[in-house]
Design an enzyme around this catalytic site. Structure first.
Site, PDB file in Angstrom:
ATOM      1  N   LYS A   1       0.843  -1.206   0.000  1.00  0.00           N
ATOM      2  CA  LYS A   1       0.000   0.000   0.000  1.00  0.00           C
ATOM      3  C   LYS A   1       0.871   1.246   0.000  1.00  0.00           C
ATOM      4  O   LYS A   1       0.594   2.223  -0.695  1.00  0.00           O
ATOM      5  CB  LYS A   1      -0.957  -0.029   1.208  1.00  0.00           C
ATOM      6  CG  LYS A   1      -2.069  -1.047   1.009  1.00  0.00           C
ATOM      7  CD  LYS A   1      -2.858  -1.361   2.261  1.00  0.00           C
ATOM      8  CE  LYS A   1      -3.772  -2.552   1.976  1.00  0.00           C
ATOM      9  NZ  LYS A   1      -4.490  -3.056   3.146  1.00  0.00           N
TER      10      LYS A   1
ATOM     11  N   GLN B   1      -5.149  -1.870   9.222  1.00  0.00           N
ATOM     12  CA  GLN B   1      -4.874  -3.167   8.605  1.00  0.00           C
ATOM     13  C   GLN B   1      -5.475  -4.291   9.459  1.00  0.00           C
ATOM     14  O   GLN B   1      -5.211  -4.380  10.659  1.00  0.00           O
ATOM     15  CB  GLN B   1      -3.350  -3.358   8.444  1.00  0.00           C
ATOM     16  CG  GLN B   1      -2.952  -4.610   7.719  1.00  0.00           C
ATOM     17  CD  GLN B   1      -3.455  -4.669   6.268  1.00  0.00           C
ATOM     18  OE1 GLN B   1      -3.382  -3.686   5.535  1.00  0.00           O
ATOM     19  NE2 GLN B   1      -3.997  -5.814   5.862  1.00  0.00           N
TER      20      GLN B   1
ATOM     21  N   ASP C   1     -11.391   2.026   3.190  1.00  0.00           N
ATOM     22  CA  ASP C   1     -11.595   0.582   2.998  1.00  0.00           C
ATOM     23  C   ASP C   1     -13.068   0.269   2.713  1.00  0.00           C
ATOM     24  O   ASP C   1     -13.389  -0.830   2.257  1.00  0.00           O
ATOM     25  CB  ASP C   1     -11.158  -0.193   4.263  1.00  0.00           C
ATOM     26  CG  ASP C   1      -9.834  -0.920   4.055  1.00  0.00           C
ATOM     27  OD1 ASP C   1      -9.474  -1.161   2.890  1.00  0.00           O
ATOM     28  OD2 ASP C   1      -9.177  -1.246   5.067  1.00  0.00           O
TER      29      ASP C   1
END
Ligand code: NDP
Length: 282
Positions: free
Chosen positions: A52, A96, A119
């Site tokens: 990322k 995460q 997300d």
């Protein structure tokens, strides 16, 4: 022979478009920053977080890393999220997953400001998707829509079957296909006759988490087959939920593993970071 849907090429195309967009924003004085929070040192998470960061660098987005120790408390993490929610220089916040077992993932994800929820996991983002309002969409299913569109595959009017009903892939996938005017069926582990349903599909999306479970007997001649699964086989090679060798001869188009859906997830995360600029204004 089936058309191979090239996720590597399409994700690069999207990242290059985003790079230009980010440069335009920079010229207008808007610097996009993404906060990436990792708790603990799970090796797979470290690889994902690293990828990322690399994508951010490529596109011109600033990534702000928070590498927190495994024993961080939920309160400490919530305090960091709260600070990032208030910080106008941060456009996206990514925690995460998976988090260590002592933390409640739902509490953490709900604490993220929906306008920074890149997300797309916040209940408000999921709700917005289901009623067709603006909001972030979960990256993997959003990437699959891009794969289909950019490969010239029509969704409207097609029989679309999604195997898997997880919150991050199956359910948002079904909603997105519906938004594109597909006729959508969702299957899961309690589906009575899975083969009978999947054989109706013009577009079959498989997100089961079972290596090579879907062979040609589940697929209608000429169907488009999208394989979301990622596994390592006995030889440490990557494979999907679809038995590629068996299915490729009957499909009209198919995603390989690796190089299909996988690369799209990060490209769409980057897309969400760029969309965050407009969403903030809304
Ligand atoms: P989950 O384990 O959360 O969900 C799996 C789904 O498959 C469940 O809904 C389950 O049904 C269903 N299922 C399991 N076994 C069967 C069966 N025999 N027949 C029919 N349905 C079944 O997985 P995810 O959605 O998170 O991920 C799916 C796969 O995609 C995994 O391999 C994962 O690694 C991969 N993945 C890949 C990503 C990428 O970027 N390429 C991103 C995210 C995931 P039930 O609800 O009834 O239990």
């Amino acid at each position: 022979m089936a058309q191979i849907i090239d996720g590597k090429r399409i994700s690069k195309e999207i990242k290059d478009e985003l790079k230009n967009k980010v440069a335009e924003y920079k010229a207008q004085g808007v610097e996009i920053a993404l906060a990436v929070i990792q708790v603990g040192k799970d090796p797979a998470s470290t690889v994902y977080v690293g990828n990322k960061k690399k994508a951010c660098e490529y596109i011109g987005i600033q990534s702000v890393a928070y590498e927190l120790p495994e024993d961080t408390t939920e309160e400490e993490l919530l305090a960091i999220i709260d600070k990032l929610n208030q910080d106008d220089s941060i456009y996206g916040i990514l925690v995460q997953l998976p988090l260590p077992k002592h933390m409640n993932e739902d509490h953490i994800l709900k604490a993220i400001d929906p306008k920074k929820d890149v997300d797309g996991f916040h209940p408000q983002s999921v709700g917005a998707l289901s009623i067709g309002q603006p909001g972030f969409v979960s990256c993997t299913p959003a990437g699959i829509i891009q794969l289909l569109k950019r490969s010239g595959i029509e969704i409207a009017g097609k029989e679309c079957v999604v195997v898997g009903r997880s919150n991050i892939v199956g359910k948002p996938m079904a909603l997105l296909l519906l938004r594109e005017n597909g006729t959508v069926t969702i299957c899961h582990s309690k589906t009575a006759d899975l083969r009978e349903v999947t054989r109706r599909a013009d577009i079959l999306v498989v997100a089961i988490g079972k290596p090579k479970m879907i062979d040609a007997s589940y697929v209608k001649e000429g169907a488009v087959v999208i394989d979301v699964g990622i596994h390592r086989n006995e030889e440490n090679k990557l494979c999907g939920d679809v038995d590629y060798t068996s299915v490729e001869p009957v499909a009209s188009a198919i995603t390989p593993v690796p190089g299909g859906v996988g690369p799209m997830t990060i490209a769409m995360l980057m897309n969400n970071c760029v969309e965050a600029v407009e969403l903030r204004k809304a």
